[in-house]
Design a protein around this motif. Sequence first.
Motif, mmCIF file in Angstrom:
data_model
loop_
_atom_site.group_PDB
_atom_site.id
_atom_site.type_symbol
_atom_site.label_atom_id
_atom_site.label_comp_id
_atom_site.label_asym_id
_atom_site.label_seq_id
_atom_site.Cartn_x
_atom_site.Cartn_y
_atom_site.Cartn_z
ATOM 1 N N ILE A 26 61.799 5.102 14.502
ATOM 2 C CA ILE A 26 61.193 6.320 13.964
ATOM 3 C C ILE A 26 60.993 7.343 15.073
ATOM 4 O O ILE A 26 61.326 8.527 14.918
ATOM 5 N N ASN A 27 60.474 6.890 16.204
ATOM 6 C CA ASN A 27 60.265 7.798 17.342
ATOM 7 C C ASN A 27 61.562 8.502 17.743
ATOM 8 O O ASN A 27 61.560 9.693 18.063
ATOM 9 N N ALA A 28 62.661 7.767 17.693
ATOM 10 C CA ALA A 28 63.946 8.326 18.114
ATOM 11 C C ALA A 28 64.423 9.440 17.195
ATOM 12 O O ALA A 28 65.238 10.277 17.600
ATOM 13 N N GLY A 29 63.917 9.477 15.972
ATOM 14 C CA GLY A 29 64.378 10.492 15.023
ATOM 15 C C GLY A 29 63.414 11.621 14.771
ATOM 16 O O GLY A 29 63.644 12.460 13.893
ATOM 17 N N LEU A 30 62.335 11.683 15.546
ATOM 18 C CA LEU A 30 61.294 12.668 15.272
ATOM 19 C C LEU A 30 61.516 14.031 15.910
ATOM 20 O O LEU A 30 60.876 15.007 15.518
ATOM 21 N N GLU A 31 62.401 14.115 16.891
ATOM 22 C CA GLU A 31 62.519 15.340 17.686
ATOM 23 C C GLU A 31 62.783 16.585 16.852
ATOM 24 O O GLU A 31 62.271 17.659 17.145
ATOM 25 N N SER A 32 63.586 16.444 15.813
ATOM 26 C CA SER A 32 63.969 17.622 15.020
ATOM 27 C C SER A 32 62.954 17.960 13.928
ATOM 28 O O SER A 32 63.111 18.950 13.217
ATOM 29 N N LEU A 33 61.913 17.156 13.798
ATOM 30 C CA LEU A 33 60.974 17.342 12.690
ATOM 31 C C LEU A 33 59.765 18.167 13.132
ATOM 32 O O LEU A 33 58.631 17.702 13.145
ATOM 33 N N ASN A 34 60.007 19.425 13.454
ATOM 34 C CA ASN A 34 58.933 20.256 13.986
ATOM 35 C C ASN A 34 58.112 20.944 12.909
ATOM 36 O O ASN A 34 57.131 21.618 13.201
ATOM 37 N N GLN A 35 58.493 20.790 11.649
ATOM 38 C CA GLN A 35 57.747 21.405 10.552
ATOM 39 C C GLN A 35 56.977 20.378 9.726
ATOM 40 O O GLN A 35 56.339 20.750 8.738
ATOM 41 N N THR A 36 57.033 19.123 10.111
ATOM 42 C CA THR A 36 56.403 18.058 9.335
ATOM 43 C C THR A 36 55.567 17.160 10.234
ATOM 44 O O THR A 36 56.035 16.730 11.289
ATOM 45 N N THR A 37 54.340 16.878 9.813
ATOM 46 C CA THR A 37 53.525 15.871 10.483
ATOM 47 C C THR A 37 53.892 14.518 9.903
ATOM 48 O O THR A 37 53.976 14.357 8.680
ATOM 49 N N VAL A 38 54.139 13.546 10.769
ATOM 50 C CA VAL A 38 54.555 12.210 10.335
ATOM 51 C C VAL A 38 53.548 11.189 10.850
ATOM 52 O O VAL A 38 53.172 11.214 12.029
ATOM 53 N N ALA A 39 53.119 10.299 9.977
ATOM 54 C CA ALA A 39 52.169 9.256 10.348
ATOM 55 C C ALA A 39 52.611 7.920 9.774
ATOM 56 O O ALA A 39 53.357 7.877 8.783
ATOM 57 N N VAL A 40 52.163 6.843 10.404
ATOM 58 C CA VAL A 40 52.361 5.501 9.857
ATOM 59 C C VAL A 40 51.007 4.814 9.795
ATOM 60 O O VAL A 40 50.201 4.926 10.720
ATOM 61 N N CYS A 41 50.758 4.129 8.690
ATOM 62 C CA CYS A 41 49.492 3.425 8.481
ATOM 63 C C CYS A 41 49.762 1.932 8.557
ATOM 64 O O CYS A 41 50.388 1.342 7.667
ATOM 65 N N ALA A 42 49.309 1.330 9.654
ATOM 66 C CA ALA A 42 49.643 -0.048 9.992
ATOM 67 C C ALA A 42 48.584 -1.020 9.498
ATOM 68 O O ALA A 42 47.417 -0.645 9.309
ATOM 69 N N PRO A 43 48.953 -2.303 9.296
ATOM 70 C CA PRO A 43 47.929 -3.321 9.082
ATOM 71 C C PRO A 43 46.957 -3.311 10.267
ATOM 72 O O PRO A 43 47.359 -3.059 11.403
ATOM 73 N N CYS A 44 45.712 -3.573 9.995
ATOM 74 C CA CYS A 44 44.654 -3.371 10.990
ATOM 75 C C CYS A 44 44.932 -4.083 12.318
ATOM 76 O O CYS A 44 44.709 -3.512 13.387
ATOM 77 N N VAL A 45 45.430 -5.320 12.271
ATOM 78 C CA VAL A 45 45.611 -6.069 13.519
ATOM 79 C C VAL A 45 46.709 -5.476 14.390
ATOM 80 O O VAL A 45 46.753 -5.740 15.599
ATOM 81 N N TYR A 46 47.586 -4.643 13.801
ATOM 82 C CA TYR A 46 48.672 -4.038 14.573
ATOM 83 C C TYR A 46 48.370 -2.601 15.000
ATOM 84 O O TYR A 46 49.204 -1.958 15.630
ATOM 85 N N VAL A 47 47.178 -2.108 14.675
ATOM 86 C CA VAL A 47 46.808 -0.758 15.088
ATOM 87 C C VAL A 47 46.888 -0.582 16.607
ATOM 88 O O VAL A 47 47.468 0.397 17.093
ATOM 89 N N PRO A 48 46.338 -1.510 17.426
ATOM 90 C CA PRO A 48 46.450 -1.328 18.884
ATOM 91 C C PRO A 48 47.902 -1.300 19.371
ATOM 92 O O PRO A 48 48.244 -0.522 20.269
ATOM 93 N N LEU A 49 48.751 -2.132 18.782
ATOM 94 C CA LEU A 49 50.159 -2.155 19.175
ATOM 95 C C LEU A 49 50.814 -0.809 18.872
ATOM 96 O O LEU A 49 51.497 -0.229 19.730
ATOM 97 N N VAL A 50 50.614 -0.292 17.658
ATOM 98 C CA VAL A 50 51.247 0.973 17.281
ATOM 99 C C VAL A 50 50.672 2.123 18.105
ATOM 100 O O VAL A 50 51.393 3.052 18.478
#
Length: 252
Positions: A26-50
């Motif tokens: 996902i990070n690799a494809g974000l460069e061109s997305l300057n008009q959109t905010t993108v978020a991911v909502c992770a399972p709680c135990v993986y929040v620190p990893l993300v």
Amino acid sequence: MRTSFVAGNWKLNGNQASISALVANINAGLESLNQTTVAVCAPCVYVPLVHTLTQNSTLKLGAQNVSNYETGAYTGEVSAPMLKEFGCEYVIIGHSERRALFGESDEICAQKFVRAQQAGLTPIFCVGETLTEREANQTEAVISRQLQALLAIIDVQDLVNSVVAYEPIWAIGTGKTATPEQAQAVHAYIRQMIANLNKSVAEKLQILYGGSVKGSNAAKLFAMPDIDGGLIGGAALNADEFLTICRAGNKA
């Protein structure tokens, strides 16, 4: 002027390896997305990893749930300040699965909204009707009830620092999707309901659509005037599909 927002809800999926690969793609494809905010909502135990994986990225981090308590003897709960400490900016509240499977009432969801904002998190507040309710022409009544429970304990101005997500329950994980016109009608109803209280807040409020959004239907949905992006379930687990949806938001 409202900008587009696309949030992925991973639900109860993933492990360290798959999540690391997904975020990298996902990070690799974000460069061109300057008009959109993108978020991911992770399972709680993986929040620190993300959080670690998004340190040098525009990708935002969210959680899928939060306690309506801040501290105390509430075994198994995770508070809003805890999520904030580990880098969360957003949290999903009142998802239909929380309401239906775990008995979260309109009042509890409203309390969670307040706790999230108090900690500096942006709530993604979910509303939506079942198939039975839609067929009984109760869609607007259900949406109104869910939002009125929230508006009973907040000032309408507080909605500026929030996101509302319309999720027709009959379209979540079923492969069925509301037509763009059906979704637009409900989004317009939500915006008008808020406009009746404060027109300026209504104009600023981001309202997302959630319900089997895919790369193939995102553009038509996001082209509707009151649909400001999507809360994405299954498609958010595939980086290419998720980025296609995000690009649709960027064009909208």
